[in-house]
Design an enzyme around this catalytic site. Structure first.
Site, PDB file in Angstrom:
ATOM      1  N   GLY A 180      -2.491   3.808   8.314  1.00  0.00           N
ATOM      2  CA  GLY A 180      -1.601   2.657   8.323  1.00  0.00           C
ATOM      3  C   GLY A 180      -1.039   2.467   9.720  1.00  0.00           C
ATOM      4  O   GLY A 180      -1.246   3.290  10.607  1.00  0.00           O
ATOM      5  N   GLY A 181      -0.343   1.347   9.915  1.00  0.00           N
ATOM      6  CA  GLY A 181       0.352   1.122  11.177  1.00  0.00           C
ATOM      7  C   GLY A 181      -0.526   0.755  12.355  1.00  0.00           C
ATOM      8  O   GLY A 181      -0.085   0.783  13.504  1.00  0.00           O
ATOM      9  N   GLY A 207       1.251  -2.224   4.170  1.00  0.00           N
ATOM     10  CA  GLY A 207       1.884  -0.917   4.053  1.00  0.00           C
ATOM     11  C   GLY A 207       3.146  -0.871   4.900  1.00  0.00           C
ATOM     12  O   GLY A 207       4.263  -0.968   4.401  1.00  0.00           O
ATOM     13  N   HIS A 236      -1.320  -1.194  -4.212  1.00  0.00           N
ATOM     14  CA  HIS A 236      -2.586  -0.824  -3.568  1.00  0.00           C
ATOM     15  C   HIS A 236      -2.621   0.679  -3.303  1.00  0.00           C
ATOM     16  O   HIS A 236      -1.696   1.237  -2.701  1.00  0.00           O
ATOM     17  CB  HIS A 236      -2.704  -1.593  -2.243  1.00  0.00           C
ATOM     18  CG  HIS A 236      -4.028  -1.503  -1.564  1.00  0.00           C
ATOM     19  ND1 HIS A 236      -5.121  -2.264  -1.939  1.00  0.00           N
ATOM     20  CD2 HIS A 236      -4.423  -0.740  -0.526  1.00  0.00           C
ATOM     21  CE1 HIS A 236      -6.134  -1.967  -1.136  1.00  0.00           C
ATOM     22  NE2 HIS A 236      -5.740  -1.047  -0.271  1.00  0.00           N
ATOM     23  N   MET A 268     -11.922   4.602  -0.209  1.00  0.00           N
ATOM     24  CA  MET A 268     -12.523   4.864   1.100  1.00  0.00           C
ATOM     25  C   MET A 268     -13.141   6.255   1.031  1.00  0.00           C
ATOM     26  O   MET A 268     -12.665   7.235   1.626  1.00  0.00           O
ATOM     27  CB  MET A 268     -11.458   4.759   2.206  1.00  0.00           C
ATOM     28  CG  MET A 268     -11.032   3.331   2.470  1.00  0.00           C
ATOM     29  SD  MET A 268      -9.549   3.179   3.465  1.00  0.00           S
ATOM     30  CE  MET A 268      -8.312   3.270   2.168  1.00  0.00           C
ATOM     31  N   HIS A 306      -8.430   1.212  -3.785  1.00  0.00           N
ATOM     32  CA  HIS A 306      -9.350   1.021  -2.656  1.00  0.00           C
ATOM     33  C   HIS A 306      -9.964   2.370  -2.331  1.00  0.00           C
ATOM     34  O   HIS A 306      -9.286   3.253  -1.791  1.00  0.00           O
ATOM     35  CB  HIS A 306      -8.531   0.461  -1.473  1.00  0.00           C
ATOM     36  CG  HIS A 306      -9.284   0.327  -0.190  1.00  0.00           C
ATOM     37  ND1 HIS A 306      -8.651   0.081   1.001  1.00  0.00           N
ATOM     38  CD2 HIS A 306     -10.607   0.358   0.088  1.00  0.00           C
ATOM     39  CE1 HIS A 306      -9.545  -0.002   1.966  1.00  0.00           C
ATOM     40  NE2 HIS A 306     -10.748   0.163   1.444  1.00  0.00           N
ATOM     41  N   ASP A 355      -6.595  -6.186   4.626  1.00  0.00           N
ATOM     42  CA  ASP A 355      -5.954  -4.872   4.596  1.00  0.00           C
ATOM     43  C   ASP A 355      -5.886  -4.297   6.011  1.00  0.00           C
ATOM     44  O   ASP A 355      -6.909  -3.969   6.603  1.00  0.00           O
ATOM     45  CB  ASP A 355      -6.793  -3.948   3.690  1.00  0.00           C
ATOM     46  CG  ASP A 355      -6.184  -2.586   3.484  1.00  0.00           C
ATOM     47  OD1 ASP A 355      -6.702  -1.835   2.636  1.00  0.00           O
ATOM     48  OD2 ASP A 355      -5.190  -2.264   4.174  1.00  0.00           O
ATOM     49  N   SER A 414       0.829  -1.204   0.000  1.00  0.00           N
ATOM     50  CA  SER A 414       0.000   0.000   0.000  1.00  0.00           C
ATOM     51  C   SER A 414       0.862   1.252   0.000  1.00  0.00           C
ATOM     52  O   SER A 414       1.689   1.453   0.897  1.00  0.00           O
ATOM     53  CB  SER A 414      -0.884   0.019   1.254  1.00  0.00           C
ATOM     54  OG  SER A 414      -1.439   1.312   1.414  1.00  0.00           O
ATOM     55  N   MET A 445     -11.488  -5.649   5.746  1.00  0.00           N
ATOM     56  CA  MET A 445     -10.648  -4.737   6.504  1.00  0.00           C
ATOM     57  C   MET A 445     -10.283  -5.395   7.829  1.00  0.00           C
ATOM     58  O   MET A 445     -11.172  -5.835   8.572  1.00  0.00           O
ATOM     59  CB  MET A 445     -11.373  -3.411   6.752  1.00  0.00           C
ATOM     60  CG  MET A 445     -11.590  -2.549   5.517  1.00  0.00           C
ATOM     61  SD  MET A 445     -10.087  -2.201   4.591  1.00  0.00           S
ATOM     62  CE  MET A 445      -9.165  -1.257   5.807  1.00  0.00           C
ATOM     63  N   ASP A 480      -4.629   3.520  -1.447  1.00  0.00           N
ATOM     64  CA  ASP A 480      -5.640   3.801  -0.415  1.00  0.00           C
ATOM     65  C   ASP A 480      -6.146   5.226  -0.573  1.00  0.00           C
ATOM     66  O   ASP A 480      -5.537   6.179  -0.084  1.00  0.00           O
ATOM     67  CB  ASP A 480      -5.034   3.593   0.974  1.00  0.00           C
ATOM     68  CG  ASP A 480      -5.030   2.131   1.368  1.00  0.00           C
ATOM     69  OD1 ASP A 480      -3.999   1.626   1.819  1.00  0.00           O
ATOM     70  OD2 ASP A 480      -6.086   1.477   1.196  1.00  0.00           O
ATOM     71  N   MET A 525      -8.591   8.190   0.207  1.00  0.00           N
ATOM     72  CA  MET A 525      -9.413   8.593   1.350  1.00  0.00           C
ATOM     73  C   MET A 525      -9.902  10.032   1.158  1.00  0.00           C
ATOM     74  O   MET A 525      -9.148  10.893   0.694  1.00  0.00           O
ATOM     75  CB  MET A 525      -8.596   8.508   2.634  1.00  0.00           C
ATOM     76  CG  MET A 525      -8.050   7.118   2.914  1.00  0.00           C
ATOM     77  SD  MET A 525      -7.124   7.084   4.465  1.00  0.00           S
ATOM     78  CE  MET A 525      -6.381   5.444   4.330  1.00  0.00           C
TER      79      MET A 525
END
Ligand code: DX5
Ligand code: ZN
Length: 226
Positions: free
Chosen positions: A148-149, A201, A37, A72, A70, A179, A12, A141, A39, A41
């Site tokens: 992330g993290g 990620g 990937h 979001m 993806h 993910d 990611s 999810m 992400d 948002m």
């Protein structure tokens, strides 16, 4: 071919250096990942804002891997065509963000792209039951989306198994993608439960030995002892 052999890795970009997306895309490709990937948002569906179509378009010429977008975002139907034009190969929308999920999936497929549905941790997979013939990927999810993290949510293992049962009811091939919090410890667990695509990620871009090592460690984690 065993199921583990068919597992794809999807680094990611969320965890990459945002000033060096080109290098990140090249490293991921050289590192043997099958997917990249994105992400996306919007600060509404999730409490964070990342990037959009220009990021996909900018990176597209640099890599031949599958661009796994993806979304979001709320009302994703507004941007499906724009992401397809930017270079997305697969577009995943959140079931929670779509009033007319069946219609949005048809829109993605009509553009010749692979269609995915993402489920937040609290969303039961039964909402997929009447669209299984219209999807190529289910994204479970394994964290609450937005950052992330985060730590992996173990309860999601049960949901992965439930999704696997659901998709065994239809003939069309459907990836089970996961993910959030996927690393060398959690990867074997999710693959065992049925995951066939791993978004990662931090464990890839945060690996002190580099992206290639991060990807290799992930692959080895679920391949060991097969
Ligand atoms: C959450 C994001 C993260 C990201 C992966 O909205 O989708 O899950 O891709 O983050 P890590 O691998 O760092 O948990
Ligand atoms: Zn994602």
């Amino acid at each position: 071919m065993s199921r583990q052999d068919s597992v794809v890795i999807a680094p990611s970009l969320l965890s990459a250096n945002f000033g060096r997306f080109a290098e990140a895309a090249i490293e991921v490709t050289a590192g043997g990942a099958e997917y990249l990937h994105f992400d996306v948002m919007d600060g509404v569906f999730v409490p964070n804002i990342t990037f959009g179509m220009p990021a996909v378009k900018a990176v597209r010429p640099l890599s031949t891997v599958f661009f796994d977008v993806h979304l979001m975002i709320v009302q994703p139907e507004r941007y499906i065509e724009a992401f397809a034009l930017a270079g997305a190969d697969g577009i995943t929308v959140h079931a929670e963000a779509c009033t007319h999920l069946d219609r949005v999936l048809g829109q993605i497929r009509a553009l010749g792209k692979r269609a995915g549905v993402a489920l937040n941790p609290a969303t039961p997979p039964d909402c997929l039951e009447y669209v299984l013939d219209k999807i190529d990927l289910v994204l479970v999810m394994t964290v609450n989306p937005g950052f992330g993290g985060q730590s992996f949510l173990p309860r999601m293992l049960e949901k992965i198994r439930r999704v696997r049962e659901l998709i065994e009811q239809v003939d069309n091939p459907i990836h089970i993608e996961v993910d959030g919090g996927i690393d060398a410890t959690t990867a074997p667990l999710v693959v065992e439960a049925g995951a066939t695509a791993l978004v990662a990620g931090t464990s890839v871009f945060g690996n002190p030995l580099g992206v290639h090592n991060g990807i290799s460690l992930l692959r080895e984690s679920y391949s060991a002892g097969r």
